[in-house]
Design an enzyme around this catalytic site. Sequence first.
Site, PDB file in Angstrom:
ATOM      1  CG  ASP A   1      -1.879  -1.120   1.295  1.00 20.50           C
ATOM      2  OD1 ASP A   1      -1.586  -2.209   0.756  1.00 20.50           O
ATOM      3  OD2 ASP A   1      -2.942  -0.941   1.900  1.00 20.50           O
TER       4      ASP A   1
ATOM      5  CE  LYS B   1      -5.561   1.391   2.717  1.00 23.78           C
ATOM      6  NZ  LYS B   1      -4.259   0.906   3.231  1.00 23.78           N
TER       7      LYS B   1
ATOM      8  CE  LYS C   1      -6.131  -2.601   2.907  1.00 19.98           C
ATOM      9  NZ  LYS C   1      -4.683  -2.787   3.176  1.00 19.98           N
TER      10      LYS C   1
END
Length: 234
Positions: free
Chosen positions: A102, A163, A192
């Site tokens: 990430d 995300k 996500k």
Amino acid sequence: MTSTTDYRSLSPAELAPFIQHTKISVGLTRADMIAHAEEAARFGFGAAMVPGSWVRTVADVLAGTGVPVASALDFPTVGVMTSAGKAAEAAELVRLGATQIDIGVQVGWLKSGDHDLFREDIAGVVRASGVPIKVMLELPLLTPEEREIAVELSIEAGAAYLKNASSGQIETASPENIRFLAARAPDGVLVKASGSITRYEQTIALLEAGAACVGTSAGIEILNNTADALTESY
């Protein structure tokens, strides 16, 4: 698009793969990280999300379990690393055993209109790592127009996941923002959810909104709530 999966019917073991079991904070010890990895394997979580400094330790514990090791960079203060430093760190994390990363994005560059720099910052990590990259878009900090641009540039850069935010300091993950991302993610790009996800009902709402997974440090508690919810439904 939202998922057609009936998440409310899933058992704890079936829900666990949708949860990325997260432990990222100051002062974590080797014993803490080994315990975290063992939990990830025991419950069958979708990944163990850990600081870069502990990737090798966690990867060793999880070897052969099938549970991926994930890590984050340019985090928790997002957008402070150089692009070259970010790409180099991504390559190192993969060498140590991370199979997902990430990353923070350069919100300041986006707001300055430096779109090529914003895109290349992500693309450099994609190229250097060779693993799925999840971009933490910090949606609450962006205007409606900036949100659209950020999503488009991230997809062009090769992001595997969009995300909503990096953490609960930016946003308590909302179904609205997950639906926003899911509606714009092309085939092959997933979503996500992240940010103060602590409850079963909250988790289900985010998955129903289109999240492929959620990142949380409360995964075990959520699974315990899952069992309670299934018992109450019968």
